[in-house]
Design an enzyme around this catalytic site. Structure first.
Site, PDB file in Angstrom:
ATOM      1  N   ALA A 173       0.843  -1.203   0.000  1.00 30.84           N
ATOM      2  CA  ALA A 173       0.000   0.000   0.000  1.00 30.84           C
ATOM      3  C   ALA A 173       0.875   1.248   0.000  1.00 30.84           C
ATOM      4  O   ALA A 173       0.601   2.220  -0.714  1.00 30.84           O
ATOM      5  CB  ALA A 173      -0.944  -0.007   1.201  1.00 30.84           C
ATOM      6  N   ASP A 174       1.951   1.241   0.799  1.00 27.88           N
ATOM      7  CA  ASP A 174       2.898   2.351   0.793  1.00 27.88           C
ATOM      8  C   ASP A 174       3.545   2.507  -0.577  1.00 27.88           C
ATOM      9  O   ASP A 174       3.637   3.614  -1.116  1.00 27.88           O
ATOM     10  CB  ASP A 174       3.995   2.094   1.825  1.00 27.88           C
ATOM     11  CG  ASP A 174       3.641   2.593   3.220  1.00 27.88           C
ATOM     12  OD1 ASP A 174       2.790   3.492   3.324  1.00 27.88           O
ATOM     13  OD2 ASP A 174       4.201   2.087   4.194  1.00 27.88           O
ATOM     14  N   VAL A 175       4.033   1.406  -1.135  1.00 28.92           N
ATOM     15  CA  VAL A 175       4.755   1.476  -2.400  1.00 28.92           C
ATOM     16  C   VAL A 175       3.849   1.982  -3.521  1.00 28.92           C
ATOM     17  O   VAL A 175       4.231   2.863  -4.302  1.00 28.92           O
ATOM     18  CB  VAL A 175       5.347   0.102  -2.756  1.00 28.92           C
ATOM     19  CG1 VAL A 175       5.924   0.106  -4.169  1.00 28.92           C
ATOM     20  CG2 VAL A 175       6.434  -0.275  -1.751  1.00 28.92           C
TER      21      VAL A 175
END
Length: 393
Positions: free
Chosen positions: A176-178
């Protein structure tokens, strides 16, 4: 050879993963990235997320954790305490020489220091200011903290991940961050194009949860169209059968049968060509409706064959097939080496004289990515960057 973003300067007020992923990608494309880190906390939180950490020439662990290095090459690090008046002046001075500011504080977190988007855009109408947060700058959850695990849970992807009879499961890395960092990069490049045409800057508001909802992709639209909640299927595919990880005699094979002609060749290889005429399996739609019955037929046939034979046999039949590599096999493969997906960057002050990093997947023929600066120690470039600054407003 100059990179596509050569001449662009980015003020990086991010930490952890989503923001640093974005700014590293922009740095790989040629931009100058100045990363601001808080000296009171030792800099980016992920510097302490080891082991492993790179050791210095005396064998002592440094602040270069493997986690930090994953998203912080091609950056210069300066130490600034933005809670002080001097620190705020320094950030404003750096912003004046920047084309883009990227930050991932809580919504409103920088405004109390006079460094929010309204503050800086008022001074610099041509500035591109990108805010990354858990839930975005608006909405009832705007003030909640944003972590990858929380985004995967709130955004629904965990409900789809894992075995059918198992617990909800996160993806193995902070995806999700990436992906939020990737979407942020796209937004910044679009805003940069608009600025080139009009001279106007703008504020980009991007959230981990929004990004994760967007990459629900077919499972999201499956639900929107049918109203039926998608179910966990382990390694199975909701719309294609067989598309799965199968046990073989000495491991596991990935087999992805994408159409009916591939299915016919697959069955011929397994010695069960007659099932192609079975109404339960004749079309992909029928196979999705009779998934368990089909797997009961093909599973035992695959389980009796060694992996190398399955891969060689199905490749000869032009049926998509592959292994489940461990990371050492993946990064050590001839394919990864041919595509420069592992890079070594020299660093004289560490024990091995270099750090090894994952390569950038972008292959641009005229403006290739470059690996100019290894991940920095906290504040190592403070004198170079802050020394010449004029703090006059």
């Amino acid at each position: 050879m100059a990179g596509a973003l050569d001449g662009i300067t980015i003020l990086d007020l991010t930490r952890i993963l989503a923001g640093p992923t974005c700014t590293q990608l922009l740095g790989d494309l040629g931009a100058e990235v100045i990363k601001v880190e808080n000296p009171a906390t030792g800099g980016d939180d992920t510097r302490g997320w080891g082991p492993p950490n790179v050791c210095d020439t005396d064998g002592q662990p440094t602040d270069l954790s493997a986690y930090f290095m994953a998203a912080n090459r091609n950056k210069k690090s300066v130490s600034i305490d933005i809670s002080t008046e001097l620190g705020q002046q320094q950030v404003r001075a750096l912003a004046r020489r920047a084309d883009i500011v990227v930050e991932n504080f809580k919504p409103g977190g920088l405004a109390k220091y006079g460094l929010g988007p309204d503050d800086l855009l008022t001074r610099q109408p041509g500035l591109i200011y990108c805010s990354i947060s858990g839930f975005g700058q608006t909405g009832p959850n705007r003030d909640k903290p944003g972590y990858d695990l929380m985004a995967q849970g709130f955004g629904g992807i965990m409900s789809l991940t894992g075995e059918p009879d198992g617990a909800p499961m996160k993806v193995g890395v902070g995806i999700a961050d990436v992906m939020c960092g990737m979407y942020a990069t796209v937004g910044i490049l679009a805003a940069l194009r608009h600025k080139e045409r009009t001279g106007e800057g703008q504020h980009i508001d991007i959230a981990l949860v929004d990004s994760q909802l967007a990459w629900l992709i077919n499972e999201g639209t499956n639900y929107l169209e049918s109203g039926d909640l998608p179910q966990r299927r382990g390694n199975g595919h909701p719309n294609i059968v067989p598309y799965h990880v199968f046990a073989v005699a000495d491991g596991h094979a990935i087999i992805a049968v994408g159409n009916d002609s591939q299915f016919a060749r697959f069955c011929d290889y397994l010695g069960c060509a007659e099932i192609v005429q079975d109404a339960r399996f004749a079309t992909n739609l029928a196979r999705t409706q009779n998934r368990d019955a089909l797997l009961a037929v093909i599973g035992p046939r695959l389980a009796a064959r060694p992996l190398a034979a399955v891969i060689a046999g199905l490749e000869a039949c032009k049926v998509p097939v592959g292994p489940v590599n461990t990371i050492d096999l993946a990064l050590g493969s001839d394919q990864a080496q041919a595509r420069d997906m592992v890079v070594a960057m020299p660093r004289a002050d560490v024990q091995k004289g270099q750090v090894r990093l994952l390569g950038n997947p972008l292959k641009l023929s005229r403006t290739p990515v470059s690996y100019r600066l290894p991940p920095p120690h906290c504040g190592q470039d403070s004198q170079e960057i802050l020394g010449p600054l004029s703090l006059d407003d």
